[in-house]
Structures are given as C-alpha cells and as structure tokens.
Design a protein around this motif. Structure first.
Motif, PDB file in Angstrom:
ATOM      1  N   PHE B 487       4.013  34.811  36.270  1.00 31.44           N
ATOM      2  CA  PHE B 487       2.663  35.379  36.187  1.00 31.44           C
ATOM      3  C   PHE B 487       2.030  35.412  37.552  1.00 31.44           C
ATOM      4  O   PHE B 487       2.418  34.695  38.458  1.00 31.44           O
ATOM      5  N   ASN B 488       1.041  36.286  37.666  1.00 35.19           N
ATOM      6  CA  ASN B 488       0.696  36.679  39.017  1.00 35.19           C
ATOM      7  C   ASN B 488      -0.719  36.387  39.445  1.00 35.19           C
ATOM      8  O   ASN B 488      -1.077  36.670  40.555  1.00 35.19           O
ATOM      9  N   ASP B 489      -1.542  35.840  38.593  1.00 37.81           N
ATOM     10  CA  ASP B 489      -2.930  35.774  39.043  1.00 37.81           C
ATOM     11  C   ASP B 489      -3.482  34.360  39.068  1.00 37.81           C
ATOM     12  O   ASP B 489      -4.657  34.169  39.148  1.00 37.81           O
ATOM     13  N   THR B 490      -2.631  33.362  38.990  1.00 41.61           N
ATOM     14  CA  THR B 490      -3.158  32.017  39.089  1.00 41.61           C
ATOM     15  C   THR B 490      -2.241  31.179  39.941  1.00 41.61           C
ATOM     16  O   THR B 490      -1.106  31.550  40.219  1.00 41.61           O
ATOM     17  N   ALA B 491      -2.740  30.053  40.320  1.00 39.67           N
ATOM     18  CA  ALA B 491      -1.938  29.164  41.133  1.00 39.67           C
ATOM     19  C   ALA B 491      -1.083  28.265  40.264  1.00 39.67           C
ATOM     20  O   ALA B 491      -0.335  27.450  40.743  1.00 39.67           O
ATOM     21  N   GLY B 492      -1.186  28.438  38.956  1.00 40.37           N
ATOM     22  CA  GLY B 492      -0.548  27.502  38.039  1.00 40.37           C
ATOM     23  C   GLY B 492       0.958  27.450  38.103  1.00 40.37           C
ATOM     24  O   GLY B 492       1.561  26.539  37.564  1.00 40.37           O
ATOM     25  N   PRO B 495       2.602  24.140  39.968  1.00 41.44           N
ATOM     26  CA  PRO B 495       1.855  22.961  39.533  1.00 41.44           C
ATOM     27  C   PRO B 495       2.125  21.809  40.477  1.00 41.44           C
ATOM     28  O   PRO B 495       3.194  21.715  41.065  1.00 41.44           O
ATOM     29  N   VAL B 496       1.150  20.989  40.555  1.00 42.04           N
ATOM     30  CA  VAL B 496       1.178  19.956  41.577  1.00 42.04           C
ATOM     31  C   VAL B 496       2.345  19.001  41.393  1.00 42.04           C
ATOM     32  O   VAL B 496       2.849  18.792  40.306  1.00 42.04           O
ATOM     33  N   TRP B 509       2.277  30.415  45.847  1.00 41.05           N
ATOM     34  CA  TRP B 509       1.626  31.033  44.695  1.00 41.05           C
ATOM     35  C   TRP B 509       0.975  32.356  45.052  1.00 41.05           C
ATOM     36  O   TRP B 509       0.209  32.917  44.297  1.00 41.05           O
ATOM     37  N   TRP B 513      -6.186  29.133  49.898  1.00 41.96           N
ATOM     38  CA  TRP B 513      -7.391  28.416  49.498  1.00 41.96           C
ATOM     39  C   TRP B 513      -8.579  29.201  50.025  1.00 41.96           C
ATOM     40  O   TRP B 513      -8.721  29.378  51.230  1.00 41.96           O
TER      41      TRP B 513
END
Lengths: 322, 606, 301
Positions: B487-492, B495-496, B509, B513
């Motif tokens: 998927f393309n629109d979140t930083a998820g 994941p950390v 991602w 920032w």
C-alpha cells in the motif's frame, strides 16, 4: 416447496457463518497480526504507547474468540459492523453511503447487459457458423480478453479527450440519483461495464441455446415441422432461461468485482473503490463489513434463483434436496 | 460538462462583480472587493478530511485533517508557514509572540483579542481550554512525547483575560518551545466545553492540573472526539461557532467534498477574496489528472512521473504535461520535510552490519542522488544529507556539508579497508574481529553481506529510485533481497523495529518526516535513544547529548544536523517535490508554493 | 443420451479409444483458427522464454537504464522504443511475458489439479461430505474474487511464488463445481454402480471411470483457467499489486503504459496490449475448439 426454501435458508446461513469466520480470521495472518492497522493509521507516529492506546480503544487486546463472538453477536442481532479504522464513520454508514451508488452502476449495466447479450446469444446460436456469428464471437472474445482497466482507459482517452463527447467522470455528489442529474456522465462507465459483461454472457447464452437445440425434444419439435423461429423461442429460449437465471444469481460477486475497476478508473466513489482503499490501508472492519454484505447479497441472489428454478421445474427441488 | 458550465458562469459573474466594485472603492484596497468566484482545490487521492477537532489524536494527525482543513477555520496560537516560507507568521497568529523570562523557565503569552464567529473573544481561556485538555489526556494528542514539552514539563499554568502564564520545570530553548510545543496549541472556543449537546462543563475555565478539571476535560474530550468524527455535525452550530479563521464550512459530505465560504467575523489580516472554496475528493491520482485535463480544477497536482520532460534544474519548473500547459502553470513545491530510509538496528539478520558506521557510509555514498533526481523524479527533487529539511530557515541552523557524496569507488574502499573481500561479485568478511581494519563486532569470518530491503511501491518514481539504489548496492557485492509493500499512502509498511515480527534491514516508506505541527527540526521524536518514532532503535550517546542541548539551551541546530549527516542514523535520499497545477486565471500575493501545506486560499483571487 | 453413452463406452473400453480420439483430433485440426491460436501461443511462449536469454536487453538494472533515454519512440536501437524507466519495450514484452505466462500456466495448473480433486471427491463421496464441501465452495464463491485477491495479497505479500499460490489456490472453486457435476452424473450411471456393487474399491472407480470421463471437461476448463489466471494477474498489475519491480508482467506494463497514453507514447501501450489480448483470445479459442471437439452431439449435426 416451503420446506425446500427453509432448507436452502438454513444452508445459506451456514455458508454466511463460514464466510464471516474466514474473513474475520484472515487479518490474524498478517505479518504484524491484527496490530497491522495500528501501524497503518499511526504511520510515523507509531510509538509503542500510541499503538497500545489505539489497540485498547479498538478492542484488539481481547482474545480471538471473544472478538469473534462479539462480532457475530453485533452483526446478527444489531446489524452493527463496527467502526472504520481509517474513516470516521461506522461501517454501516459507509455501506449505506456507497452501496446505492455501486448498485446504480452495477444494476444499470446489468440491465443493459441482459438486454444486449441474451438476444445476441440466441441470434448467434440460430446463425451458427455464419459471418455474423463469427464477427460477434470474435468481438466477444476480444472484449473478454481485454483487461477491464485497459478498456476504460482507452474509452476515456478516445471519448474524453480525442473526440470529447462525454464527461469522463460521474458526478461526485453522494446521492445515488445523481444519475438523473447528469445521465451523460454515466455513459462511459456504464458502457464499459456493460461491454465487459456482455462478452461473457452472450458467449454463455450462445452455448446454452446450442446445447438446448440438440436436446431430443427440440429435435422432435423440429422433426414435427415446427418453424425454426418458433423452435428457437418456444423451446430453446424457454429452456435456456434456467441456466441464465442461475448464472445471473451467481454473477453478483463478479459484478461487484468488475465495478471495482470501473469505479477506480472513473473516480466513481462506490463500494469497489472503498474496498480496495480499505484493503490497502488495513481498514479491517470496512473490508470485513463489505465482504459480509456482498456475501449476503450473493446468497440471497442464489436463493432467489434457486427458488425461481424450483417453481419452474419441480425436478430441481428433489435434486437440491441432496 | 456540468461542472465546467457551472464554473464558467460563476467566473463571469465574478468578473462583473469585481469590475463594478472597483469603480466604487479605492483601487489600492484590493481585498475590499466583494469576494467572488469559486476555487476548486483537489484533495490528495484517497485522503479526505474526517476530523474537525484541533485537539487531534495521533491517528488523525494528517495534513489532510489539520493544515488543509481545520486551519481554514481554526487558527493556531502560532501560525507557521506561508507560501514558500516555513517560518512563524506573527500576523496570522492568534497570539502575540511569547515572552520568555526567569532563565527561560517562564513563558508569557498574550492574545490579540481576535473574535470567534459567535462574537466571543479568542482569549486566555481559549488557550487554557486546550492546555487543560492536553493535561488530562496527553496520549490523546498527536505530538505528545513523554517527559518533554507540554504537558510534562509544565509546572503550572494560568490564564486571566488576555494573558496566559506558563511556569516550566526546567529551562528550555525558546526556539524549540515555541516551534514544537506552543505551535501545536489551537485556542478553542468555550462553546465546545460540553459533555453532551446541551450539557456544559468546566474544562475551559477550570484550574490547570486540578483533579476536577482533569475529570471534566476527560468527559468533554470523549464527547468532542466522537462528534469530531461525525461529518454531519461539521457544518452545525457548535463547530462553526468556534470558527476564528478566514473561512466557514458550509457544506461537507461523507465522500470528503467540502465547501468553504468567507467568515465575515475573521479578525486576521487577509480576508477571503473568493466566494467559494471547494475541496474535491479523489479516489485516484489518475482521476484527478483527468479532471485537470477537463479544466474542472484550479488547484491540483500531477505525478512528476507522467511529465514528458525533466525540469531544467532541481526544483525549477519544467515543461507542463500534455494539454495542461494551456490552462495551468506547473509549480514545483518542496515541503518542509526530509526523506530517508529507515535502518533497523534491532535483532534483524542485517542489524550487525548496519551497526558498523563504515557499512552505513558505504551504503550512503553509493546512493546516486543526482541521477535519481534527474531520471526518476525528472528533477522535481533535491538531494538531502541531514535531518534538516532543505528549506530550514537560516535563523535556525548554519551550513551542513554533504559528507558522503556519490562515489562507488569510495563505497568500495569502505569495505576493502574494513576486512571485506569481493569474490565473484559477493562481499565476504575475510578479516573478522573488532580491531581497526577488521569487519567489526558480531561479524563472523566469511560472513556474506546480505540485506533485506522493503519499500512501498507508491509510484513509478519510487520504484525506479529504489531499483537504481539496489542495482548500485548489488554492484558493490552486497546481496540484496527486496519486498515491495502493498500500500502506498501510509508509513505503516515500515512498522517500527520494536515489533518482533519486523524483519527488514532497510525500509523506505516513500516519504519522510514533515515537520508539522512540530515545526522545529530538532529530531527529538526521531533520533533520541528510545524516542517514540525512533523506528530503527538507533542509539548514540553523542546524538542524545546534541539533541538535548538544542532543546534546553539557545543553540542552533548546526551541530546536531552535522552529526545526523556523518553518523547516519538513517540513509538520506532525495526529497521529492510535489508538482502543483495552478490555473492560469488564479492570482495570489504569496505565490503558489506551499512548503508547510498550510492551505491559505484566502490569498487566492481571480 | 445415446451419444453420451457411446462416448462413455468408447473411453471406458480399452479396445476402442483410438478412433474416437482420432475423430476429435481431426475435428480440432479442421478448425483453422484453433490451429493458428495454438501456433501463436506456442510461438509467444517460446519467444518469451528464449529471447531474453538469446538476445538479452537490460531489463532489471535501473542504474544503467537511467543512462538510456526514457520514453523514446521506436528506432534502430530500440525497435519498439523505450519505456518511461528507460527499458527496451520489445525486450520487456518478452521479459514480462515470461512472468505472465509462467504464472498463468502454473496457477492454471494448480487450479485444475485442486479443483478436479476436490470436485471428484465431493461428487463421488456424495452425502454429507458432498454437502459440506459444496457449502464451503458456496462460501468462497460468494466473495468477489478480486476483493479476495486484494485482501490475500495485502496479508501475504506479493512475491512471485505467493502470487502463483494465491491465484492458483483460490481460482479452483468454479472448476470444482463443474467437475463435481460430472462426477455426480457419472457416479449415478449404471456401469459405475455396477462396478461398485461388484466390490470395486471407490478409488478404483474414480481412477478408472470417473476421471477418464471427466477428462474432456477438465481439459477445457484447464484452458480457460490459464486464460483467467493471466487476466486476473493483469488486473492485479493495474492495481499495483502485480509482480514486483524491476521484474514486470504484462498487466503491470499495461498499467504504466496507460499512464503515458495521453502523452502520445503509443509504443508503451499498444504493442504489449496486442500481444497480451491475442494470447488470452488464443487460449480461450483453443478452449472453445476443444469443447467443440469433445462435444459429440454437436459433431453429429
């Protein structure tokens, strides 16, 4: 008949439960489990604390069985599908918002499909192996092989820009009756979706009618001297109706699936676009809710098709009793 | 067709009205002309505003919700960013500049006395409302960092009339405290001090830190949080009465389409100059581009990857796309952000390699930023090499030199000087150990350099960039395996690293920032040991010291920035520019760049 | 019914199969278009698997492709021009075809194997097992296929192996139904009953009677499955969920090509579109011709 319907209802309910359990369990297999949506929503601000707070808020810290029980309980007794992770709406209102829009799109193209494909298929069957049949079959083959998005994009490029005849996007207002305020804007999307499904259905219709035409009773009718048009309509068409009803009942999911691509290309905010956006952002409740809903539609469609068939032909009831 | 016709009509009416009024009123006061015309602004694909309360949780902390939507109505205490400037805008702020005293341990805020739409004054109580709510539920707000800033560093706070006085537990850097802590405050109207539609509470007027205030605020926040997600209430009396910005929301639907009209009670300098500003929702970028082609949008965007020719130089405007050049100007916009790839210093297989500075240096010096800028981003990108956005104001930092410019030979020598040998295209450690010239701790003899890379496949540009980087790394002898996020629109998808299931060594991602609403690029949420958004578990005592210095004393960011450049807590990659498409008929006294994405359409007119 | 019995008899009897097969082959060979389709599919398949190795063009190294002019029209150096990443389009059609076809054939193969086994077992065992197995199929079939693919890919990722597995392991539901219908029909035929009553093992019946009689359906369905797998992969490519870059497949190529369509870069869309559509058409046509050849009743007319 009543016990038949009852039996089919019970069966459908079991199928629905299977669908719910399957779709509900799927997110547990994500690389990051059911917490994946938390990372997707929080993005770069996925601190351990934020993730935990979010998980608690959304009841993700409960066990699998507790969550499953609550989900089924809420769904069946209150028709409550939970709250979207990504949008600030309940899944029920998302469905209420987008289902009518997709149904407009899918239903209008379904109607056109039936109007075009059935006569076309019958016509082809009656003119089997003529130039017309070859031309129609060839076109159907091409359309069937054409990826949906390619057809849509070519249509936009051709009729939106090179020969600007039609608007390239339906109105974005919420009301499903937007189709009446700007019917022209629906020509391209509905046209594309129709063309895509005509290909499959006319081929199916042609095959079915051909099949029926070699059945013994049609041959008998022919031998008795019935005119070929009369044979075609009185016997072949009526007997091909059964399979058509079944296939239409079964095609509900395909219709939603096909609408997905068309909606995406034409920026038509409907269920399909919602589903893909929800899936790629891990908006689990929305994906779940829509899937369950479409399943219900399909099961109802199948049920109605079966009941209709049962009414037409008593033999089916016995067969279906298995 | 429908929209186009309607828009033309609106434009004609607008022109007539404008020329008529010009005859009557002194031509120097252009803002006195009656607002007319409609501006359609495209929302980013699949990102629609859905949260209206300016006290927003981390999950609603998006530019779409805040800068492009809420700020139209709710003006923050300190307004940052206007056009191409990322700096504090005193004129647009609801408060006068803060005064620091008592060794930077006391902050005094005075309000300008702007008016809310219902006629009440934006005063100390409006600020206290926000502070009380923050104190009662710190994790409920986006930028909360335990132990730092508001509310944890506040000893006491009180407000009377137009003045708020905040006493801090320790002295702070005024620059940091204003930009990162005070800047997040949005004064809130006491008409929101409710626990239900009709029941008022004492969150705004209660004493800061008192138990009764906390209890009251919690109830208020619960009610407001629910209401703030219910789009049908957005245009209602409650939300609109607290409006102190230049715009009021008049229509809004669940698809994310919104209409704003001028707020006649706005007290700030620039009044709205058009009658309607419409935010239009889009499901895909391609759909938006189609509407641009049809001329239905005045402020939109294109993906640089579809532009046919590159810009003449990084950041400049090149030839426009297709037929758009007739109707639109192409405006490249670099946001107040910096881009980077996450490095994972956890227990991942590649962690042992990344912990060695020479490996990071080799990786960084084999990223050909100039070529990536030119080819993948068509020059709509600039190279970056530190934690500071390229547009950081010079008042905040000195120069930062690029320590590792692109050089494959330099990259190669980092390996050969540290015990690695390239045999058959694969690097292997031939000199294990921790001495100088050895591979370093945890790297066994004959260990191969293998890295697992993840990236988000948002666009062709992103894929091209990462593939080019991978190709260069592979040519050095590093064995790369890669996964592309779905998927393309979140930083998820990065994941950390604290999650045990995270297996990547390097993750990109596709973004970086954006320093908003914490506008001071001081890096404490990102690079401090154990900080919340320190996704890669980076830890360096030197870095910790440098960051803490910038927060507590009046030093510039230069030393910190230089250390991020040389020590490489992450890998720096090009900051790609947005490319706006602005209708040629639109005019603006501040230009059309928008580095902080603070939608300020009150400056636009025809 | 008479002809079906004849067909059944011809297959189950070891002495007589040759004339029937020969007759079918003759019918199939008589269909010129079907032959042309076969030739085309074989040609493209060979080309896709051989050309990238016999005449390699740079299709994976983006760093090198950066120094190749991007989106260039056809020329002597690049017969079909270059795409927006700087890769040679002609070479990329074969390169992407290798993935599309491999995936289509493998996924289609898995589909038909699983579907056949499932359908046979369900149809032949009958009773409660059949009901349970068919309800499971109902559940699968009631979810829109594309929705399911997208969800699975977001969960399990999209490496080539996963893509083959996901499409292969989810595409068989329709097939299973068709085969089960066959098995059901044949199970109730007299000779099958006869052999069970004579004490034959059930597996023996499946192997010797049910399977050979379903072969016509299996072959036809298999052909369509391959075409469908290729089509679904292209839809995934459009949604950005196809093969990972820098590798590519035809769907992904079409997707990035259509983005450039308004720039007039026709060579990035139309060549690959033509190759792709013709492959799917040809495979479908072969399927149709096979069905015609197997459909004895139509032959007689």
């Amino acid at each position: 008949m009543f016990s038949y319907i009852l039996r089919r209802l019970v069966q459908s309910f079991v199928v629905l439960l299977i669908v719910i359990v399957m779709t509900f369990s799927l997110p547990y297999f994500q690389p990051h489990g059911i917490l994946a949506p938390a990372f997707a929503v929080l993005g770069a601000r996925s601190t351990p604390l934020n993730v935990h707070v979010w998980a608690v808020q959304h009841g993700l810290t409960q066990s699998y069985f507790v969550r499953l029980y609550k989900y089924i309980d809420q769904l069946l007794l209150h028709f409550n599908l939970g709250h979207s992770y990504k949008q600030s709406l309940s899944v029920r209102s998302i469905i209420a918002l987008y289902v009518p829009r997709t149904i407009w799109l899918a239903l209008s193209s379904l109607i056109f499909t039936v109007i075009i494909a059935i006569p076309l298929g019958i016509f082809q069957a009656s003119r089997r192996n003529t130039v017309v049949d070859y031309a129609a079959t060839g076109t159907a083959f091409l359309l069937y092989a054409m990826p949906a998005f390619l057809l849509c994009m070519l249509a936009i490029d051709a009729f939106g820009f090179h020969w600007p005849r039609f608007p390239i996007s339906p109105p974005s207002g919420v009301a499903p009756w937007a189709i009446f305020t700007d019917p022209k804007a629906f020509i391209l999307p509905v046209g594309c979706l129709t063309l895509l499904s005509v290909a499959g259905l006319s081929r199916f219709m042609r095959g079915t009618v051909l099949e029926v035409m070699v059945q013994d009773y049609v041959r008998t009718a022919r031998a008795k001297g019935c005119g070929s048009r009369r044979v075609l309509w009185r016997h072949a068409f009526r007997n091909a109706l059964g399979p058509i009803v079944t296939i239409l009942g079964l095609s509900i999911p395909a219709l939603f699936g096909g609408a997905l691509i068309v909606e995406d290309v034409f920026n038509y905010a409907g269920l399909g676009v919602q589903t893909i956006n929800a899936a790629i952002t891990f908006d689990v409740p929305t994906v779940l809710g829509i899937t369950v809903l479409v399943s219900i539609f399909t099961l109802l469609g199948n049920l109605m098709a079966d009941v209709a068939l049962g009414l037409i032909d008593p033999r089916i009831r016995i067969e279906g009793a298995r | 067709m429908f929209r186009k016709g309607k828009f033309r009509l609106a434009l004609t009416v607008g022109l007539v009205a404008a020329s008529a009024s010009l005859g009557l009123i002194a031509p120097t006061i252009s803002s006195a002309a009656a607002p007319s015309g409609t501006i359609n602004i495209a929302e980013p694909p699949n990102a629609t505003p859905a949260y209206i309360l300016p006290f927003y949780p981390p999950s609603e902390c998006t530019v779409t919700n805040t800068s492009s939507f809420q700020v139209m109505m709710y003006r923050p205490l300190y307004f940052f960013g206007l056009g191409s400037s990322a700096a504090l805008q005193p004129k647009l702020s609801t408060g006068n500049l803060p005064k620091y005293s008592n060794g930077n341990k006391t902050v005094t805020l005075t309000m300008k006395g702007w008016k809310f739409a219902d006629g009440q004054t934006v005063d100390a109580e409006s600020v206290m409302f926000f502070l009380n709510m923050y104190k009662s539920d710190p994790t409920g707000f986006c930028t909360y960092t335990a132990g730092l800033g508001i509310p944890d560093q506040i000893a006491s706070a009180s407000g009377h009339g137009n003045t708020v006085v905040i006493h801090l537990k320790s002295s702070v850097s005024p620059l940091w405290f204003t930009d990162n802590e005070l800047a997040v405050i949005t004064p809130m109207a006491n008409t929101w001090d409710l626990t239900s539609a009709s029941k008022t509470a004492k969150c705004a007027s209660g004493a800061y830190g008192a138990a009764s205030t906390t209890a009251s605020c919690k109830a208020v926040r619960t009610y407001l949080n629910t209401t703030a997600q219910n789009v049908s209430t957005f245009t209602g009396k409650m939300w609109q009465s607290g409006d102190d910005g230049p715009w009021k929301l008049t229509t809004m639907d669940n698809l994310g389409n919104a209409t704003f009209q001028p707020n006649k009670k706005y007290s700030g300098p620039q009044k709205a100059q058009v009658e309607n500003v419409k935010l239009i929702a889009f499901t895909t970028a391609q759909a938006e581009e189609n509407q641009l082609q049809a001329g239905n949008i005045q402020v939109g965007y294109v993906d640089p990857s579809i532009l046919t020719a590159p810009a003449p130089s990084p950041g400049a405007a090149g030839p426009n796309w297709g037929q758009l050049g007739v109707k639109y100007n192409l405006v490249p916009n670099g946001t107040f952000a910096n881009n980077y790839m996450n490095l994972n210093f956890g227990n991942n297989p590649g962690g042992v390699f990344l912990k060695q500075l020479y490996v990071r240096q080799a990786l960084q010096s084999s990223i050909d930023q100039a070529s990536i800028d030119k080819n993948a981003f068509k020059n709509y990108a600039v190279p970056t090499w530190s934690a500071l956005p390229p547009s950081t104001p010079s008042s905040e930092t000195g120069a930062v030199k690029e320590p590792y410019p692109f050089s494959l030979t330099a990259a190669e020598s980092y390996f050969t000087n540290n015990g690695w040998t390239n045999t058959g295209g694969h690097l292997a450690c031939t000199s294990p150990g921790t001495g100088s010239g050895d591979c370093g701790a945890g790297i066994a003899a004959n260990a191969q350099l293998k890295l697992n890379i993840e990236w988000v496949s948002g666009s062709n540009s992103e894929d091209e960039m990462m593939n080019a980087v991978v190709a260069d790394w592979t040519s050095l002898g590093i064995s790369i395996s890669h996964t592309e996020g779905t998927f393309n629109d979140t930083a998820g998808s990065c994941p950390v690293a604290y999650t045990p299931t995270t297996t990547y060594d390097i993750c990109n991602w596709g973004g970086g920032w954006l320093y908003a609403p914490d506008y001071y690029p001081s890096g404490e949420p990102l690079y401090l040991t154990g900080a919340g958004s320190n996704s890669g578990l980076y830890s360096s005592p030197t870095m910790d010291t440098l960051i803490k210095q910038t927060l507590s004393s009046n030093v510039k960011l230069t030393a910190f920035a230089n250390y991020t450049a040389t020590n490489l807590p992450v890998l720096w990659d090009p900051l790609n520019y947005g490319t706006f498409e602005i209708s040629k008929s639109l005019k603006s006294s501040i230009g059309f760049k928008d580095v902080l994405l603070t939608g300020t359409p009150e400056y636009f007119h025809y | 019914m008479t002809s079906t019995t004849a067909e059944v008899a011809a297959l189950s009897d070891d002495d007589l199969p040759v004339p029937m097969w020969r007759q079918r082959l003759k019918i199939f060979m008589g269909n010129k278009l079907a032959i042309a389709s076969c030739v085309y599919v074989i040609f493209i398949t060979l080309a896709c698997f051989l050309v990238p190795h016999l005449h390699p063009t740079n299709q994976t190294n983006q760093a090198i492709a950066f120094s190749t002019p991007q989106s260039q029209p056809p020329s002597g150096a690049h017969w079909l021009g270059t795409d927006s990443s700087g890769f040679d389009v002609l070479g990329r059609i074969f390169f992407g075809g290798e993935y599309s076809l491999t995936l289509g054939f493998l996924a289609g193969f898995i589909t038909i194997v699983v579907g056949t086994l499932y359908g046979m077992i369900s149809g032949f065992l009958g009773g409660v097992v059949d009901t349970a197995m068919m309800r499971l199929i109902d559940a699968f079939l009631s979810i829109p296929y594309l929705f399911l693919l997208i969800s699975l890919i977001t969960v399990f990722g999209r490496s080539t192996v996963f893509l083959i597995g996901i499409i292969g392991l989810t595409g068989w539901w329709g097939n299973a139904r068709i085969i089960r219908g066959d098995a059901l029909l044949i199970r109730n035929l007299d000779y099958a009953n006869a052999s069970t009553s004579m004490g034959a093992n059930k597996w023996h019946v499946i192997r010797r009677h049910v399977f050979p009689n379903s072969i016509s359906n299996i072959v036809t369905v298999a052909t369509f499955s391959v075409a469908d797998a290729i089509l679904f992969l292209s839809a995934l490519g459009f949604l950005g969920l196809g093969i990972q870059s820098p590798e590519t497949d035809w769907g992904t190529m079409l997707q990035s090509g259509t983005e450039q369509i308004q720039n007039g870069f026709w060579w990035e869309v139309f060549p690959v579109a033509v190759v792709f559509i013709l492959v799917v058409v040809a495979i479908n046509y072969i399927g149709d011709a096979l069905r015609d050849a197997f459909e004895v009743r139509l032959i007689e007319r």
